[in-house]
Design an enzyme around this catalytic site. Structure first.
Site, PDB file in Angstrom:
ATOM      1  N   ASP A   1      -6.682   3.982   7.357  1.00  0.00           N
ATOM      2  CA  ASP A   1      -6.495   2.597   7.815  1.00  0.00           C
ATOM      3  C   ASP A   1      -7.775   2.070   8.443  1.00  0.00           C
ATOM      4  O   ASP A   1      -7.882   0.892   8.732  1.00  0.00           O
ATOM      5  CB  ASP A   1      -5.365   2.526   8.849  1.00  0.00           C
ATOM      6  CG  ASP A   1      -4.004   2.368   8.178  1.00  0.00           C
ATOM      7  OD1 ASP A   1      -3.962   2.201   6.946  1.00  0.00           O
ATOM      8  OD2 ASP A   1      -2.979   2.431   8.891  1.00  0.00           O
TER       9      ASP A   1
ATOM     10  N   ASP B   1       4.042   3.848   1.030  1.00  0.00           N
ATOM     11  CA  ASP B   1       3.580   4.153   2.388  1.00  0.00           C
ATOM     12  C   ASP B   1       4.560   5.086   3.089  1.00  0.00           C
ATOM     13  O   ASP B   1       5.705   5.271   2.648  1.00  0.00           O
ATOM     14  CB  ASP B   1       3.456   2.831   3.163  1.00  0.00           C
ATOM     15  CG  ASP B   1       2.354   2.863   4.206  1.00  0.00           C
ATOM     16  OD1 ASP B   1       1.995   3.966   4.653  1.00  0.00           O
ATOM     17  OD2 ASP B   1       1.868   1.782   4.572  1.00  0.00           O
TER      18      ASP B   1
END
Ligand code: GLA
Length: 700
Positions: free
Chosen positions: A505, A441
C-alpha cells in the site's frame, strides 16, 4: 544395504544416502558421477560422551531417533505414538523425482516424501505426507519439510516487514543456534514472508554460494534455520498447526505445503533468476499470453467517492496517457461509503450508479481498455446486510468477543452456505458484467479462527484456494490480483491461482525501491504490481518528482494510482512518457533475466534485466551519495567479446544540485565491448538523492 541416489539438474545435484532411513548428503553444485566409495567417504565418526550411534539428519528428522533439534514431525494418538521413528520401505525414482515410502508400524503411521528437482531451473520441490493407519485418531502437531545445508553456509538473509513496509531484509550470522520465524496471522502476512536465503560467508547479489528456500502457503507457518551442536545445519518449514487443528481418522492423510529450494553458485542473482524462471514455467499461468496491461486503479484517486460520470472522465484521461486496464477499487457496492460498512454485500450501489455499472464498463471498453473490479470476498462488516442475516457466518469462537480489524471480521469459508453465497455473488458479478480482472483484497488477520469450535486456519486457507479455483474454472479468462492491505498475501501457492500481486500500500517511490527489491528475490517483475502514485505519497507525505516515481514503477507490472483528471498537464505528460517507456521495454522487462548489481555505495540501487542481446539497467540514488563521485558502473552480465551500443535512455530532467558538469557521453551513443564494460566500467553522472536513470545496452 546402503545405497546412493542421485538427482541432477542443469547445474545442481542432490545426493541421497538410503539405509533404514534416507539422508540428503549433498545439495549443491552438480556432480557428474557418484563414486562407489562415496558411501564410505561420507561415514561420520561418533563423538565421545554422546549417543553411541551416528544419527543421520534424515528426510524428516525424528526425535525418537536421537535428533535433538526441531523434529520434522510431531503428534500423538491419545498420548501415545508421539515419538515415531520411520523406516524406508520403498523408493521410486523417476527422471527428476524421488518418492520415498516410509512406515512406523509401532506408531501405525505411513509417510511419503516426494522430492523433485526441476532440470532447467535447479529448483527443488519437497512435500511430505502422513497417513494414519491406526484405529484411533492421530493428532498431528507438525509435519515440516527439512533440507540440510553444508557447514560453509554461515550467513542468513531473512525477511521481515509490516504494513506499508514489506520485504525488508536482514543479515544474520549462522554459526550456532539459529533463526526461527512463526507466522500466526492466518495469512501469508506482511511481517513473516515464508522464505529466506542461506549462503557462504559474505554472499552478495553477484558472489557466493547461496541456497534460497520458500514455503508455498498462505496461512500460518513456521520457518527456521538451525545449527546442530555438531555443526550440521538445516532449514525447515511447514504449516504452523494450532492445537487440535489436524486430526487424522483411520485412513486419513495430511500433506505439508510444498517447500521450494534453489542452490546457486553465483550469488543471490543466480537463485532469484532460477526462481523467476520456475515461477514463469510452473507456478503462474496467464489465461492469455499477452503483454501485461498497464493499470489505472482508482483507490488513491477517489477513495470512496464514486460518481460514474467522473469515473468515466478518469477513464478517458487514463486511455489518453496509455492505460490499458481500468480498475474500480473499493466503494462501488451497496452501502460502502467508508471503511466501516457493507463488506459482504456484493451488489452494486444503485444510488451511486443509478444507470448500473454497464455504461461505465462500456465506456472503458470503448476506449480500448479492459475493466477490473475490487472485491474482498473473505470479509464481513458488522454493519452489513450479510451480517444482519448471518452473524453466525463469522469465523470465530462462541463465548468470546474477538477484536475487529479495519472494523471488519473474517467469514468462515468452511461453512458451505457461506462459501456458496460468496461463489454465487462473485460468479454473478463476473457473468453480469464484462469484468476481466478482479483485485482480490484481504484486509485483516485471523483472530480466533474457529470453525464449529475447532481451529481452522488450515481449513480456511484450503477453502480460499477452492473458492478461487472454482471461480476461475467458471471464468477462465479472468485474471486476479492478490492484494492483502498491499503485500500481506504474496506467496507461490496463491500465485498458482492469481496473476499479480499488489506489492504494498506504500506508493512512496523511495520506500518502494526497497520493498520491490526484496520482492524481486522470489518473484519476476511481471507479477509485481508497481504504480506511479501522486507526487505527495499518501502513506508517508514524502514528495517525489515524476522521474523517481516513473522509474520506480517502470520495471514491474506498471500502473498508475491517482486521479488523472486532477493531475496537471505537466504530470500527465510525465505519466504518459513513463508508460510509453515501459511499453517500449515491456517485452524485455517481463521475460528477461532480472539481476541486481552489488554497489560500493549502499545508498544506490543498481538493477536490470537482460536477454541474449539487450540489457536495461536502472541506477537509483536513494539518499545522499556516500562519496562525491559515484563509482564507475561495472557491468558483469555482458559477454566479454560482444560489442554493445550504450545509450542513456532516461535521467532526471531537473537541474542537478550535486553535479556541475555532466560526463559528455550522456549525450552520445557509445560502442563498448563486454570486457571494457566489465572491467573498466562506465562513469555515471552524480545523481541527486531520490532520482534515477535508465541505460540501454544493445548488442551489435
Ligand atoms: C487495501 C488495499 C488498497 C485498497 C483498499 C481498499 O488497503 O491494499 O489497495 O484496495 O484496501 O479498501
Amino acid at each position: 544395504m546402503s545405497q546412493i541416489l542421485h538427482l541432477t539438474s542443469e547445474r545442481c545435484s542432490l545426493v541421497i544416502k538410503v539405509d533404514r532411513n534416507a539422508e540428503i548428503i549433498h545439495w549443491g553444485n552438480r556432480i557428474s558421477q557418484i563414486d562407489e566409495d562415496l558411501l564410505l567417504a561420507t561415514e561420520r565418526p561418533v563423538s565421545q560422551a554422546r549417543l553411541d550411534v551416528d544419527v543421520p539428519l534424515s528426510l524428516v528428522p525424528e526425535m525418537g531417533a536421537g535428533h535433538f533439534n526441531a523434529p520434522g514431525i510431531e503428534g500423538h494418538r491419545d498420548r501415545s505414538a508421539w515419538a515415531p521413528v520411520f523406516k524406508v520401505v520403498a523408493v521410486e525414482q523417476g527422471e527428476q523425482q524421488l518418492v520415498f515410502q516410509l512406515e512406523d508400524q509401532t506408531a501405525q503411521l505411513l509417510m511419503s516424501v516426494n522430492i523433485e528437482l526441476d532440470y532447467a531451473t535447479d529448483v527443488l520441490k519437497k512435500q511430505v505426507s502422513i497417513t494414519n493407519i491406526g484405529e484411533q485418531p492421530y493428532q498431528l502437531g507438525k509435519l515440516s519439510c527439512t533440507l540440510p545445508l553444508p557447514q560453509h553456509a554461515v550467513e542468513l538473509m531473512t525477511f521481515h516487514g509490516r504494513w506499508s513496509r514489506e520485504f525488508q531484509t536482514q543479515r544474520l550470522s549462522f554459526s550456532h543456534g539459529g533463526f526461527m520465524q512463526e507466522n500466526r496471522r492466518g495469512r501469508t502476512s506482511h511481517e513473516n514472508f515464508p522464505g529466506m536465503f542461506v549462503g557462504s560467508k559474505g554472499f552478495s547479489e553477484q558472489q557466493g554460494q547461496v541456497w534460497g528456500v520458500k514455503l508455498a502457503w498462505s496461512g500460518n507457518h513456521q520457518l527456521r534455520a538451525d545449527v546442530k551442536s555438531d555443526g550440521r545445519r538445516f532449514v525447515q518449514a511447514g504449516e504452523l498447526l494450532l492445537a487440535g487443528e489436524v486430526v487424522l481418522e483411520k485412513g486419513e492423510s495430511y500433506s505439508s505445503p510444498e517447500f521450494y529450494g534453489c542452490f546457486s553458485n553465483s550469488g543471490l542473482n543466480g537463485v532469484s533468476e532460477r526462481f523467476h524462471k520456475y515461477v514463469r514455467e510452473n507456478i503462474v499461468s496467464f489465461p492469455v499470453d499477452k503483454p501485461r496491461p498497464v493499470h489505472l486503479n482508482t483507490w488513491e484517486g477517489i477513495y470512496f467517492d464514486h460518481r460514474p460520470e467522473y469515473i468515466q472522465e478518469m477513464a478517458t484521461e487514463a486511455a489518453e496517457i496509455g492505460v490499458e486496464r481500468f480498475i474500480i477499487d473499493d466503494g462501488w457496492f451497496v452501502g460502502r461509503d467508508g471503511e466501516r460498512t457493507a463488506l459482504g454485500d456484493w451488489y452494486l450501489d444503485e444510488t451511486k450508479y443509478p444507470d448500473g455499472l454497464e455504461p461505465v464498463i462500456a465506456h472503458v471498453n470503448k476506449l480500448g481498455m479492459e475493466f477490473g473490479l475490487w472485491v474482498e470476498p473473505e470479509m464481513i462488516s458488522e454493519d452489513s446486510m450479510l451480517y444482519r442475516a448471518h452473524p453466525d457466518w463469522v469465523l470465530g469462537l462462541e463465548g468470546y468477543h474477538q477484536p475487529s480489524g479495519r472494523w471488519q471480521y473474517v467469514l468462515d469459508l468452511q461453512n458451505d452456505d457461506c462459501f456458496n453465497y460468496l461463489f454465487e455473488r462473485l460468479n454473478d458479478l463476473l457473468t453480469r458484467y464484462n469484468i476481466s480482472y478482479l483485485k482480490w483484497d484481504m484486509n485483516r488477520e485471523l483472530v480466533q479462527p474457529g470453525h464449529q469450535g475447532s481451529p481452522a486456519v488450515h481449513g480456511q486457507t484450503k477453502a480460499l484456494y477452492r473458492l478461487v479455483d472454482q471461480l476461475l474454472a467458471a471464468h477462465p479468462e479472468v485474471e486476479i490480483e492478490s492484494c492483502s492491505s498491499g503485500g500481506g498475501r504474496i506467496d507461490f501457492e496463491i500465485l498458482k491461482r492469481t496473476h499479480r500481486f499488489w506489492a504494498s500500500d506504500c506508493n512512496d517511490a523511495l520506500e518502494r525501491q526497497t520493498i520491490q527489491r526484496g520482492m524481486s528475490y522470489f518473484f519476476p517483475p511481471e507479477v509485481m504490481g508497481a504504480h506511479i502514485g501522486p507526487d505527495e505519497a499518501h502513506t508517508t507525505r514524502r514528495c517525489h518528482h515524476i522521474n523517481m516515481r516513473g522509474m520506480t514503477a517502470l520495471s514491474g507490472h506498471m500502473g498508475v494510482e491517482l486521479d488523472p483528471v486532477r493531475a496537471s498537464d505537466e504530470d500527465k505528460a510525465g505519466f504518459k512518457r513513463y508508460i510509453a517507456l515501459h511499453k517500449q521495454y515491456r517485452q524485455l522487462l517481463h521475460s528477461g533475466r532480472s539481476f541486481r548489481l552489488d554497489t560500493h555505495d549502499e545508498r544506490q540501487h543498481v538493477y536490470g534485466v537482460t536477454d541474449e542481446n539487450d540489457l536495461l539497467i536502472t541506477v537509483c540514488q536513494l539518499a545522499m551519495p556516500d562519496h562525491a563521485l559515484p563509482a564507475p558502473l561495472r557491468i558483469s552480465c555482458v559477454e566479454p567479446d560482444a560489442r554493445y551500443k550504450v545509450t542513456l535512455v532516461e535521467m532526471p530532467e531537473t537541474s542537478f544540485q550535486l553535479m556541475k558538469q555532466r560526463p559528455s557521453w550522456l549525450d552520445k551513443t557509445l560502442i563498448l565491448t563486454g570486457d571494457n564494460l566489465r572491467e573498466v566500467g562506465l562513469t555515471l553522472p552524480i545523481l541527486d538523492p531520490e532520482s534515477a536513470l535508465l541505460l540501454s545496452l544493445e548488442r551489435i
